[in-house]
Design a protein around this motif. Structure first.
Motif, short mmCIF file in Angstrom:
data_model
loop_
_atom_site.label_atom_id
_atom_site.label_comp_id
_atom_site.label_asym_id
_atom_site.label_seq_id
_atom_site.Cartn_x
_atom_site.Cartn_y
_atom_site.Cartn_z
N TYR A 155 35.47 63.19 38.09
CA TYR A 155 35.27 62.44 36.85
C TYR A 155 36.16 61.19 36.83
O TYR A 155 35.71 60.10 36.45
CB TYR A 155 35.59 63.34 35.66
N GLY A 156 37.40 61.35 37.27
CA GLY A 156 38.33 60.23 37.27
C GLY A 156 37.86 59.09 38.17
O GLY A 156 38.05 57.92 37.83
N GLU A 157 37.25 59.40 39.29
CA GLU A 157 36.73 58.36 40.17
C GLU A 157 35.65 57.54 39.46
O GLU A 157 35.61 56.31 39.59
CB GLU A 157 36.16 59.00 41.44
N HIS A 158 34.79 58.21 38.73
CA HIS A 158 33.75 57.49 37.97
C HIS A 158 34.37 56.62 36.88
O HIS A 158 33.97 55.46 36.70
CB HIS A 158 32.78 58.48 37.33
N LEU A 159 35.34 57.17 36.17
CA LEU A 159 35.93 56.41 35.06
C LEU A 159 36.75 55.22 35.54
O LEU A 159 36.75 54.16 34.90
CB LEU A 159 36.79 57.34 34.19
N CYS A 160 37.42 55.35 36.68
CA CYS A 160 38.11 54.21 37.27
C CYS A 160 37.12 53.10 37.59
O CYS A 160 37.39 51.91 37.35
CB CYS A 160 38.85 54.63 38.54
N ARG A 161 35.98 53.49 38.15
CA ARG A 161 34.92 52.52 38.47
C ARG A 161 34.45 51.80 37.21
O ARG A 161 34.31 50.56 37.19
CB ARG A 161 33.75 53.24 39.15
N LEU A 162 34.21 52.55 36.15
CA LEU A 162 33.73 51.95 34.90
C LEU A 162 34.75 50.99 34.31
O LEU A 162 34.41 49.87 33.92
CB LEU A 162 33.40 53.05 33.88
N ALA A 163 36.01 51.43 34.24
CA ALA A 163 37.05 50.59 33.63
C ALA A 163 37.24 49.30 34.41
O ALA A 163 37.36 48.22 33.82
CB ALA A 163 38.36 51.38 33.56
N THR A 164 37.25 49.39 35.74
CA THR A 164 37.43 48.21 36.57
C THR A 164 36.27 47.23 36.41
O THR A 164 36.47 46.01 36.27
CB THR A 164 37.56 48.61 38.06
N THR A 165 35.06 47.76 36.38
CA THR A 165 33.87 46.91 36.23
C THR A 165 33.87 46.20 34.88
O THR A 165 33.61 44.99 34.78
CB THR A 165 32.59 47.75 36.37
N LEU A 166 34.17 46.95 33.83
CA LEU A 166 34.18 46.37 32.49
C LEU A 166 35.29 45.34 32.34
O LEU A 166 35.08 44.26 31.76
CB LEU A 166 34.35 47.48 31.44
N PHE A 167 36.47 45.64 32.87
CA PHE A 167 37.58 44.70 32.72
C PHE A 167 37.32 43.39 33.46
O PHE A 167 37.65 42.31 32.96
CB PHE A 167 38.89 45.32 33.20
N LYS A 168 36.72 43.48 34.64
CA LYS A 168 36.39 42.26 35.38
C LYS A 168 35.44 41.37 34.58
O LYS A 168 35.60 40.15 34.54
CB LYS A 168 35.79 42.61 36.73
N ALA A 169 34.45 42.00 33.92
CA ALA A 169 33.51 41.24 33.10
C ALA A 169 34.21 40.64 31.88
O ALA A 169 33.92 39.51 31.48
CB ALA A 169 32.35 42.13 32.67
N MET A 170 35.14 41.39 31.29
CA MET A 170 35.91 40.86 30.16
C MET A 170 36.76 39.68 30.59
O MET A 170 36.87 38.67 29.87
CB MET A 170 36.80 41.96 29.57
N ALA A 171 37.37 39.76 31.77
CA ALA A 171 38.22 38.68 32.27
C ALA A 171 37.40 37.41 32.49
O ALA A 171 37.87 36.29 32.22
CB ALA A 171 38.89 39.10 33.57
N VAL A 172 36.16 37.58 32.96
CA VAL A 172 35.27 36.44 33.13
C VAL A 172 34.94 35.81 31.79
O VAL A 172 34.98 34.58 31.61
CB VAL A 172 33.97 36.88 33.86
N GLU A 173 34.60 36.65 30.81
CA GLU A 173 34.21 36.15 29.49
C GLU A 173 35.38 35.44 28.80
O GLU A 173 35.19 34.45 28.10
CB GLU A 173 33.71 37.32 28.64
N LEU A 174 36.59 35.94 29.02
CA LEU A 174 37.77 35.35 28.40
C LEU A 174 38.34 34.18 29.21
O LEU A 174 39.28 33.52 28.75
CB LEU A 174 38.86 36.43 28.26
#
Length: 334
Positions: A155-174
């Protein structure tokens, strides 16, 4: 849950939760609106602009097409229920560093302090704390805990993937500086909290956890089929109902600071259920320990600085002050 089932299950709860309900007043639920449509973010076609709007307006969104198998979510819930069903004494015995068993509080301090602060001040919740980066080094002897550890690693491997993907998109938007923002979310800091909330009739409060913001960059929540999560939006409390195969993502204090207050750390709380206990699983992730957050709204600080200040405020004031302690103060006019 019937009265007989409650009686049989009582030994699995912390002793303070088993005391006769001594409340002297009837709790009147504060008005809560049925939730208006919470923003939905599709990970398969992630749009930074839509993601940014959800983060600015809500600080929270539903995540769909996240790629976490529903079978894995079911296994996690099943193992968690089995672990919670153990006697209180057994749970205290099998949880040793780096894992923690928490009750009456959400802090990793000795849970027994809940006995000293009184029924009116405790959180009506018990939980297990799993630091994902250290799970592989932990080999529990208890078979239930050992099985849950294996599920949590996947489960942790999946959640790390999700958090990293979302944060990268947030960094682009900001439009964040890529070099500086790289250390603002560290997979190694991620941990999972598995919480169980008792029936409302067992508590001296309608709240499992009262109003708060998370200190994380972001939190990813699976609340299964039992609701209770409420968020503050435009000065109104809204229910966040469980929807199968979706996850809830809410932003924390670190993300608000990183975004220079463009994104919000959403205020939320958990209401106890009248008819059944509630189990939820939350994943929390933070910046690297030495990563300095710089913005025009706050003086430079690390998450370590923030955590230490929160602990000090709780000790001296009895509550978390949060980001307000790090805001720039304007010099007085001559």
């Amino acid at each position: 849950m019937s009265e007989s089932e409650i009686s049989m299950d009582l030994e699995s709860y912390p002793p303070i939760f088993r005391l006769p309900n001594i409340q002297t007043q009837i709790f009147i639920d504060s008005p809560v609106k049925e939730s208006e449509p919470i923003p939905v973010i599709d990970l398969h076609c992630l749009n930074p602009s839509e993601l940014g709007k959800a983060c600015r307006d809500w600080g929270l969104f539903r995540l769909v097409n996240h790629g976490v198998p529903s079978t894995l979510l079911s296994q996690l819930h099943k193992h968690a229920k089995r672990l919670f069903s153990l006697s209180f004494e057994s749970k205290q015995a099998i949880f040793t560093n780096p894992l923690y068993y928490l009750w009456g509080t959400t802090a990793i301090t000795t849970s027994g302090t809940a006995l000293m602060i009184g029924l009116q001040n405790i959180h009506w919740v018990e939980g297990f704390h799993f630091p994902l980066g250290q799970l592989s080094q932990f080999q529990p002897e208890d078979p239930i805990l050992a099985s849950l550890r294996l599920v949590l690693e996947e489960y942790g491997e999946h959640l790390c993937r999700l958090a990293t993907t979302l944060f990268k998109a947030m960094a682009v938007e900001l439009i964040l500086d890529p070099k500086e923002s790289k250390s603002h979310l560290a997979e190694s800091t991620g941990f999972v909290r598995v919480y169980r909330y008792p029936l409302c009739s067992m508590a001296n409060s309608p709240w499992g956890i009262d109003i708060h913001t998370d200190s994380s960059v972001m939190t990813i929540l699976n609340q299964y089929e039992v609701g209770g999560l409420e968020v503050l939006k435009d000065n109104e409390w809204l229910q966040v109902k469980p929807i199968p195969d979706t996850l809830i993502v809410n932003l924390g204090d670190m993300m608000q600071a990183i975004s220079n207050d463009k994104y919000k750390s959403v205020k939320h709380r958990v209401r106890l259920n009248k008819h059944t206990e509630r189990i939820s699983v939350g994943y929390f992730v933070f910046p690297e320990e030495g990563s300095v957050i710089r913005s025009s709204k706050y003086r430079p600080f690390t998450y370590g600085d923030f955590r230490a200040q929160v602990q000090q405020d709780i000790k001296t004031l009895g509550f978390k002050v949060g980001l307000d302690k790090f805001k720039h103060t304007l010099a007085s006019s001559p």
